[in-house]
Design a protein around this motif. Structure first.
Motif, PDB file in Angstrom:
ATOM      1  N   ARG A   1       0.835  -1.210   0.000  1.00 23.40           N
ATOM      2  CA  ARG A   1       0.000   0.000   0.000  1.00 23.40           C
ATOM      3  C   ARG A   1       0.863   1.251   0.000  1.00 23.40           C
ATOM      4  O   ARG A   1       0.617   2.188  -0.749  1.00 23.40           O
ATOM      5  CB  ARG A   1      -0.934  -0.005   1.222  1.00 23.40           C
ATOM      6  CG  ARG A   1      -1.878   1.192   1.268  1.00 23.40           C
ATOM      7  CD  ARG A   1      -2.730   1.201   2.515  1.00 23.40           C
ATOM      8  NE  ARG A   1      -1.973   1.146   3.746  1.00 23.40           N
ATOM      9  CZ  ARG A   1      -1.340   2.185   4.302  1.00 23.40           C
ATOM     10  NH1 ARG A   1      -1.368   3.358   3.715  1.00 23.40           N
ATOM     11  NH2 ARG A   1      -0.692   2.044   5.443  1.00 23.40           N
ATOM     12  N   LEU A   2       1.906   1.266   0.826  1.00 25.58           N
ATOM     13  CA  LEU A   2       2.771   2.442   0.919  1.00 25.58           C
ATOM     14  C   LEU A   2       3.588   2.675  -0.358  1.00 25.58           C
ATOM     15  O   LEU A   2       3.978   3.802  -0.645  1.00 25.58           O
ATOM     16  CB  LEU A   2       3.709   2.327   2.116  1.00 25.58           C
ATOM     17  CG  LEU A   2       3.032   2.480   3.479  1.00 25.58           C
ATOM     18  CD1 LEU A   2       3.984   2.091   4.597  1.00 25.58           C
ATOM     19  CD2 LEU A   2       2.528   3.906   3.674  1.00 25.58           C
ATOM     20  N   LEU A   3       3.848   1.613  -1.120  1.00 19.09           N
ATOM     21  CA  LEU A   3       4.581   1.763  -2.380  1.00 19.09           C
ATOM     22  C   LEU A   3       3.660   1.982  -3.572  1.00 19.09           C
ATOM     23  O   LEU A   3       4.122   2.182  -4.685  1.00 19.09           O
ATOM     24  CB  LEU A   3       5.480   0.541  -2.624  1.00 19.09           C
ATOM     25  CG  LEU A   3       6.657   0.381  -1.669  1.00 19.09           C
ATOM     26  CD1 LEU A   3       7.459  -0.865  -2.028  1.00 19.09           C
ATOM     27  CD2 LEU A   3       7.560   1.603  -1.669  1.00 19.09           C
ATOM     28  N   GLY A   4       2.356   1.937  -3.338  1.00 17.36           N
ATOM     29  CA  GLY A   4       1.403   2.231  -4.404  1.00 17.36           C
ATOM     30  C   GLY A   4       0.962   1.035  -5.225  1.00 17.36           C
ATOM     31  O   GLY A   4       0.358   1.194  -6.287  1.00 17.36           O
ATOM     32  N   TYR A   5       1.243  -0.173  -4.741  1.00 19.51           N
ATOM     33  CA  TYR A   5       0.790  -1.372  -5.440  1.00 19.51           C
ATOM     34  C   TYR A   5      -0.598  -1.748  -4.944  1.00 19.51           C
ATOM     35  O   TYR A   5      -0.916  -1.569  -3.773  1.00 19.51           O
ATOM     36  CB  TYR A   5       1.761  -2.532  -5.230  1.00 19.51           C
ATOM     37  CG  TYR A   5       3.122  -2.306  -5.845  1.00 19.51           C
ATOM     38  CD1 TYR A   5       3.259  -2.049  -7.202  1.00 19.51           C
ATOM     39  CD2 TYR A   5       4.275  -2.349  -5.077  1.00 19.51           C
ATOM     40  CE1 TYR A   5       4.511  -1.843  -7.774  1.00 19.51           C
ATOM     41  CE2 TYR A   5       5.526  -2.148  -5.642  1.00 19.51           C
ATOM     42  CZ  TYR A   5       5.631  -1.892  -6.987  1.00 19.51           C
ATOM     43  OH  TYR A   5       6.865  -1.694  -7.546  1.00 19.51           O
ATOM     44  N   SER A   6      -1.422  -2.292  -5.829  1.00 22.82           N
ATOM     45  CA  SER A   6      -2.807  -2.574  -5.473  1.00 22.82           C
ATOM     46  C   SER A   6      -2.982  -3.854  -4.659  1.00 22.82           C
ATOM     47  O   SER A   6      -4.005  -4.035  -4.026  1.00 22.82           O
ATOM     48  CB  SER A   6      -3.680  -2.632  -6.723  1.00 22.82           C
ATOM     49  OG  SER A   6      -3.227  -3.664  -7.585  1.00 22.82           O
ATOM     50  N   HIS A   7      -2.003  -4.744  -4.671  1.00 24.42           N
ATOM     51  CA  HIS A   7      -2.150  -5.998  -3.936  1.00 24.42           C
ATOM     52  C   HIS A   7      -0.801  -6.470  -3.420  1.00 24.42           C
ATOM     53  O   HIS A   7       0.216  -6.296  -4.089  1.00 24.42           O
ATOM     54  CB  HIS A   7      -2.771  -7.067  -4.836  1.00 24.42           C
ATOM     55  CG  HIS A   7      -3.366  -8.186  -4.066  1.00 24.42           C
ATOM     56  ND1 HIS A   7      -2.641  -9.289  -3.703  1.00 24.42           N
ATOM     57  CD2 HIS A   7      -4.614  -8.370  -3.573  1.00 24.42           C
ATOM     58  CE1 HIS A   7      -3.415 -10.118  -3.016  1.00 24.42           C
ATOM     59  NE2 HIS A   7      -4.615  -9.586  -2.925  1.00 24.42           N
ATOM     60  N   TYR A   8      -0.812  -7.076  -2.242  1.00 22.90           N
ATOM     61  CA  TYR A   8       0.440  -7.520  -1.640  1.00 22.90           C
ATOM     62  C   TYR A   8       1.120  -8.634  -2.421  1.00 22.90           C
ATOM     63  O   TYR A   8       2.312  -8.882  -2.251  1.00 22.90           O
ATOM     64  CB  TYR A   8       0.238  -7.938  -0.186  1.00 22.90           C
ATOM     65  CG  TYR A   8      -0.466  -9.262  -0.008  1.00 22.90           C
ATOM     66  CD1 TYR A   8       0.282 -10.435   0.106  1.00 22.90           C
ATOM     67  CD2 TYR A   8      -1.844  -9.339   0.053  1.00 22.90           C
ATOM     68  CE1 TYR A   8      -0.352 -11.652   0.267  1.00 22.90           C
ATOM     69  CE2 TYR A   8      -2.483 -10.543   0.212  1.00 22.90           C
ATOM     70  CZ  TYR A   8      -1.739 -11.705   0.321  1.00 22.90           C
ATOM     71  OH  TYR A   8      -2.358 -12.913   0.469  1.00 22.90           O
ATOM     72  N   ASN A   9       0.405  -9.317  -3.301  1.00 26.50           N
ATOM     73  CA  ASN A   9       1.034 -10.355  -4.125  1.00 26.50           C
ATOM     74  C   ASN A   9       2.172  -9.768  -4.957  1.00 26.50           C
ATOM     75  O   ASN A   9       3.116 -10.473  -5.296  1.00 26.50           O
ATOM     76  CB  ASN A   9       0.015 -11.030  -5.039  1.00 26.50           C
ATOM     77  CG  ASN A   9      -0.854 -12.011  -4.295  1.00 26.50           C
ATOM     78  OD1 ASN A   9      -0.559 -12.379  -3.162  1.00 26.50           O
ATOM     79  ND2 ASN A   9      -1.929 -12.438  -4.917  1.00 26.50           N
ATOM     80  N   ARG A  10       2.079  -8.504  -5.293  1.00 23.10           N
ATOM     81  CA  ARG A  10       3.136  -7.844  -6.060  1.00 23.10           C
ATOM     82  C   ARG A  10       4.423  -7.790  -5.247  1.00 23.10           C
ATOM     83  O   ARG A  10       5.502  -8.051  -5.769  1.00 23.10           O
ATOM     84  CB  ARG A  10       2.681  -6.434  -6.455  1.00 23.10           C
ATOM     85  CG  ARG A  10       3.671  -5.681  -7.306  1.00 23.10           C
ATOM     86  CD  ARG A  10       3.697  -6.238  -8.721  1.00 23.10           C
ATOM     87  NE  ARG A  10       4.766  -5.654  -9.491  1.00 23.10           N
ATOM     88  CZ  ARG A  10       4.670  -4.532 -10.203  1.00 23.10           C
ATOM     89  NH1 ARG A  10       3.530  -3.879 -10.254  1.00 23.10           N
ATOM     90  NH2 ARG A  10       5.701  -4.092 -10.869  1.00 23.10           N
ATOM     91  N   ILE A  11       4.319  -7.492  -3.955  1.00 25.32           N
ATOM     92  CA  ILE A  11       5.501  -7.456  -3.095  1.00 25.32           C
ATOM     93  C   ILE A  11       6.092  -8.858  -2.968  1.00 25.32           C
ATOM     94  O   ILE A  11       7.306  -9.038  -3.034  1.00 25.32           O
ATOM     95  CB  ILE A  11       5.174  -6.870  -1.700  1.00 25.32           C
ATOM     96  CG1 ILE A  11       4.721  -5.416  -1.816  1.00 25.32           C
ATOM     97  CG2 ILE A  11       6.362  -7.001  -0.756  1.00 25.32           C
ATOM     98  CD1 ILE A  11       5.736  -4.483  -2.452  1.00 25.32           C
TER      99      ILE A  11
END
Length: 74
Positions: A24-34
């Motif tokens: 969320r803090l990096l602007g991605y819509s879902h934690y799966n991206r991290i």
């Protein structure tokens, strides 16, 4: 600038953030991206690298989560 997956994970852990909070803090819509970034399946965006550098230098936005899960307020 490219950041290797291990560095991304180490930064997130040093900041005390879950993958969900970090995404969320990096602007991605879902934690799966991290998860994909930390596992080397995707690259972190240049904008996210800039934000990550700012966070590692001490910047905290008004919506920064604290350790209890509540929102950090200055």
């Amino acid at each position: 600038m490219l950041i290797d997956p291990r560095t991304v994970r180490e930064c997130r852990e040093e900041l005390g953030l879950s993958q969900k909070e970090f995404s969320r803090l990096l602007g991605y819509s879902h934690y799966n991206r991290i998860s994909a970034i930390e596992n080397g399946k995707e690259s972190i965006s240049k904008a996210a690298v800039r934000l990550l550098n700012a966070y590692m230098d001490g910047y905290r936005p008004p919506d920064w989560p604290n350790a209890s899960g509540a929102v950090y307020r200055r």
